[in-house]
Design a protein around this motif. Structure first.
Motif, PDB file in Angstrom:
ATOM      1  N   ASP A 120      47.687 -21.175 -68.247  1.00  0.00           N
ATOM      2  CA  ASP A 120      46.736 -21.573 -68.902  1.00  0.00           C
ATOM      3  C   ASP A 120      45.622 -21.793 -67.147  1.00  0.00           C
ATOM      4  N   ILE A 121      46.272 -22.564 -66.873  1.00  0.00           N
ATOM      5  CA  ILE A 121      45.013 -22.727 -66.058  1.00  0.00           C
ATOM      6  C   ILE A 121      45.550 -23.060 -64.509  1.00  0.00           C
ATOM      7  N   HIS A 122      45.234 -21.559 -63.491  1.00  0.00           N
ATOM      8  CA  HIS A 122      45.623 -21.825 -62.098  1.00  0.00           C
ATOM      9  C   HIS A 122      44.404 -22.128 -61.058  1.00  0.00           C
ATOM     10  N   ILE A 123      44.801 -22.808 -59.846  1.00  0.00           N
ATOM     11  CA  ILE A 123      43.795 -22.859 -59.593  1.00  0.00           C
ATOM     12  C   ILE A 123      44.261 -22.906 -57.810  1.00  0.00           C
ATOM     13  N   GLN A 124      44.133 -22.792 -56.933  1.00  0.00           N
ATOM     14  CA  GLN A 124      44.288 -22.682 -54.940  1.00  0.00           C
ATOM     15  C   GLN A 124      42.848 -23.278 -54.577  1.00  0.00           C
ATOM     16  N   ARG A 125      43.464 -24.239 -53.791  1.00  0.00           N
ATOM     17  CA  ARG A 125      42.504 -24.699 -52.904  1.00  0.00           C
ATOM     18  C   ARG A 125      43.096 -24.115 -51.340  1.00  0.00           C
ATOM     19  N   ASP A 126      42.761 -23.093 -50.439  1.00  0.00           N
ATOM     20  CA  ASP A 126      43.426 -23.306 -48.872  1.00  0.00           C
ATOM     21  C   ASP A 126      42.855 -24.339 -48.439  1.00  0.00           C
ATOM     22  N   HIS A 127      43.383 -24.506 -47.141  1.00  0.00           N
ATOM     23  CA  HIS A 127      43.286 -25.707 -46.437  1.00  0.00           C
ATOM     24  C   HIS A 127      43.284 -25.317 -44.790  1.00  0.00           C
ATOM     25  N   ASP A 128      43.598 -26.462 -43.892  1.00  0.00           N
ATOM     26  CA  ASP A 128      43.879 -26.375 -42.983  1.00  0.00           C
ATOM     27  C   ASP A 128      44.731 -27.612 -41.771  1.00  0.00           C
TER      28      ASP A 128
ATOM     29  N   ALA B  36      46.479 -39.072 -61.116  1.00  0.00           N
ATOM     30  CA  ALA B  36      46.789 -37.918 -61.760  1.00  0.00           C
ATOM     31  C   ALA B  36      47.756 -39.348 -63.027  1.00  0.00           C
ATOM     32  N   GLN B  37      48.319 -40.134 -62.620  1.00  0.00           N
ATOM     33  CA  GLN B  37      48.966 -41.288 -63.705  1.00  0.00           C
ATOM     34  C   GLN B  37      48.274 -42.267 -64.235  1.00  0.00           C
ATOM     35  N   GLU B  38      47.094 -42.773 -63.037  1.00  0.00           N
ATOM     36  CA  GLU B  38      46.217 -43.497 -63.471  1.00  0.00           C
ATOM     37  C   GLU B  38      45.387 -42.914 -64.116  1.00  0.00           C
ATOM     38  N   LYS B  39      44.470 -42.260 -64.191  1.00  0.00           N
ATOM     39  CA  LYS B  39      43.494 -41.481 -64.698  1.00  0.00           C
ATOM     40  C   LYS B  39      44.306 -41.373 -66.174  1.00  0.00           C
ATOM     41  N   PHE B  40      44.553 -40.228 -66.009  1.00  0.00           N
ATOM     42  CA  PHE B  40      45.103 -39.062 -67.179  1.00  0.00           C
ATOM     43  C   PHE B  40      46.514 -39.569 -67.694  1.00  0.00           C
ATOM     44  N   ASP B  41      47.384 -40.000 -67.204  1.00  0.00           N
ATOM     45  CA  ASP B  41      48.321 -40.516 -67.983  1.00  0.00           C
ATOM     46  C   ASP B  41      49.678 -39.620 -67.677  1.00  0.00           C
ATOM     47  N   MET B  42      49.402 -39.110 -66.675  1.00  0.00           N
ATOM     48  CA  MET B  42      49.802 -38.287 -66.114  1.00  0.00           C
ATOM     49  C   MET B  42      51.913 -38.755 -66.161  1.00  0.00           C
ATOM     50  N   ALA B  43      53.013 -37.632 -66.425  1.00  0.00           N
ATOM     51  CA  ALA B  43      54.313 -38.617 -65.490  1.00  0.00           C
ATOM     52  C   ALA B  43      54.450 -37.246 -64.597  1.00  0.00           C
ATOM     53  N   CYS B  44      54.241 -37.759 -63.001  1.00  0.00           N
ATOM     54  CA  CYS B  44      54.663 -36.940 -62.110  1.00  0.00           C
ATOM     55  C   CYS B  44      56.119 -37.392 -61.127  1.00  0.00           C
TER      56      CYS B  44
ATOM     57  N   ALA C 142      57.104 -26.924 -47.635  1.00  0.00           N
ATOM     58  CA  ALA C 142      56.656 -26.841 -49.180  1.00  0.00           C
ATOM     59  C   ALA C 142      56.703 -28.350 -50.033  1.00  0.00           C
ATOM     60  N   ASP C 143      56.251 -28.774 -51.138  1.00  0.00           N
ATOM     61  CA  ASP C 143      56.745 -29.935 -51.565  1.00  0.00           C
ATOM     62  C   ASP C 143      55.957 -29.153 -53.063  1.00  0.00           C
ATOM     63  N   LEU C 144      56.596 -29.940 -53.910  1.00  0.00           N
ATOM     64  CA  LEU C 144      56.337 -29.564 -55.573  1.00  0.00           C
ATOM     65  C   LEU C 144      55.834 -30.604 -56.519  1.00  0.00           C
ATOM     66  N   VAL C 145      55.093 -30.589 -56.697  1.00  0.00           N
ATOM     67  CA  VAL C 145      54.677 -32.021 -57.579  1.00  0.00           C
ATOM     68  C   VAL C 145      54.306 -31.685 -59.039  1.00  0.00           C
TER      69      VAL C 145
ATOM     70  N   GLU D 229      52.784 -27.953 -62.273  1.00  0.00           N
ATOM     71  CA  GLU D 229      53.241 -28.726 -60.923  1.00  0.00           C
ATOM     72  C   GLU D 229      52.149 -27.979 -60.014  1.00  0.00           C
ATOM     73  N   LEU D 230      51.962 -27.910 -58.963  1.00  0.00           N
ATOM     74  CA  LEU D 230      51.393 -28.424 -58.192  1.00  0.00           C
ATOM     75  C   LEU D 230      51.884 -27.722 -56.661  1.00  0.00           C
ATOM     76  N   LYS D 231      52.178 -27.383 -56.192  1.00  0.00           N
ATOM     77  CA  LYS D 231      53.044 -26.547 -54.956  1.00  0.00           C
ATOM     78  C   LYS D 231      52.263 -26.912 -53.224  1.00  0.00           C
ATOM     79  N   VAL D 232      52.569 -27.678 -52.836  1.00  0.00           N
ATOM     80  CA  VAL D 232      51.516 -28.078 -51.573  1.00  0.00           C
ATOM     81  C   VAL D 232      52.373 -27.452 -49.798  1.00  0.00           C
ATOM     82  N   THR D 233      51.562 -26.530 -49.451  1.00  0.00           N
ATOM     83  CA  THR D 233      52.066 -26.024 -48.408  1.00  0.00           C
ATOM     84  C   THR D 233      50.844 -26.671 -47.231  1.00  0.00           C
ATOM     85  N   GLY D 234      50.999 -26.430 -46.359  1.00  0.00           N
ATOM     86  CA  GLY D 234      50.830 -26.154 -44.858  1.00  0.00           C
ATOM     87  C   GLY D 234      49.285 -26.292 -45.060  1.00  0.00           C
ATOM     88  N   ASP D 235      48.703 -25.026 -45.715  1.00  0.00           N
ATOM     89  CA  ASP D 235      47.692 -23.790 -45.463  1.00  0.00           C
ATOM     90  C   ASP D 235      47.509 -23.968 -47.078  1.00  0.00           C
ATOM     91  N   ALA D 236      47.439 -24.252 -48.203  1.00  0.00           N
ATOM     92  CA  ALA D 236      47.024 -23.689 -49.744  1.00  0.00           C
ATOM     93  C   ALA D 236      47.786 -25.311 -50.511  1.00  0.00           C
TER      94      ALA D 236
END
Length: 128
Positions: free
Chosen positions: A3-11, A28-36, A44-47, A57-64
């Motif tokens: 339903d929600i797709h967000i991508q932010r590129d970074h360096d 996310a845990q503190e403010k929205f009571d999410m289980a993470c 890459a990492d995965l939250v 899920e939030l996929k974390v890579t070296g550039d996005a």
């Protein structure tokens, strides 16, 4: 399809992006009571996050950062508001990380004395 797709590129590189993702998960845990949960990988990492009415899920890579979330029926009504809040939080964290990255670069290039000088200067604004 999420339903929600967000991508932010970074360096930032994976090490710095990982720190930022840890902070995002804490918020996310503190403010929205999410289980993470956080899974580190080589490239890459995965939250993963969830609570009643939302998971994703939030996929974390070296550039996005790539966030995909699925909303339940009741929260689907607030999709636009939820998406706006997620974008705001992620963008604020990225904006905070930029001055830290500049300090790391200054230390690597010119040593700690130059980094102290760089820290005293206001951060340059990004051009849109």
């Amino acid at each position: 399809m999420p339903d929600i797709h967000i991508q932010r590129d970074h360096d930032l590189g994976l090490a710095q992006a990982r720190k930022l993702a840890f902070r995002w998960a804490e918020l996310a845990q503190e403010k929205f009571d999410m289980a993470c949960s956080y899974e580190e990988g080589k490239a890459a990492d995965l939250v993963t996050f969830s609570r009643s009415g939302v998971n994703g899920e939030l996929k974390v890579t070296g550039d996005a950062f790539v966030l995909d979330a699925r909303l339940g029926f009741l929260l689907g009504v607030f999709k636009e508001r939820i998406e706006t809040e997620i974008v705001k939080n992620l963008d604020e964290l990225l904006a905070q990380e930029e001055p830290l990255k500049a300090l790391d670069v200054a230390v690597a290039r010119h040593g700690a004395k130059a980094a102290k000088t760089a820290a005293k200067k206001p951060a340059a604004k990004k051009k849109a």
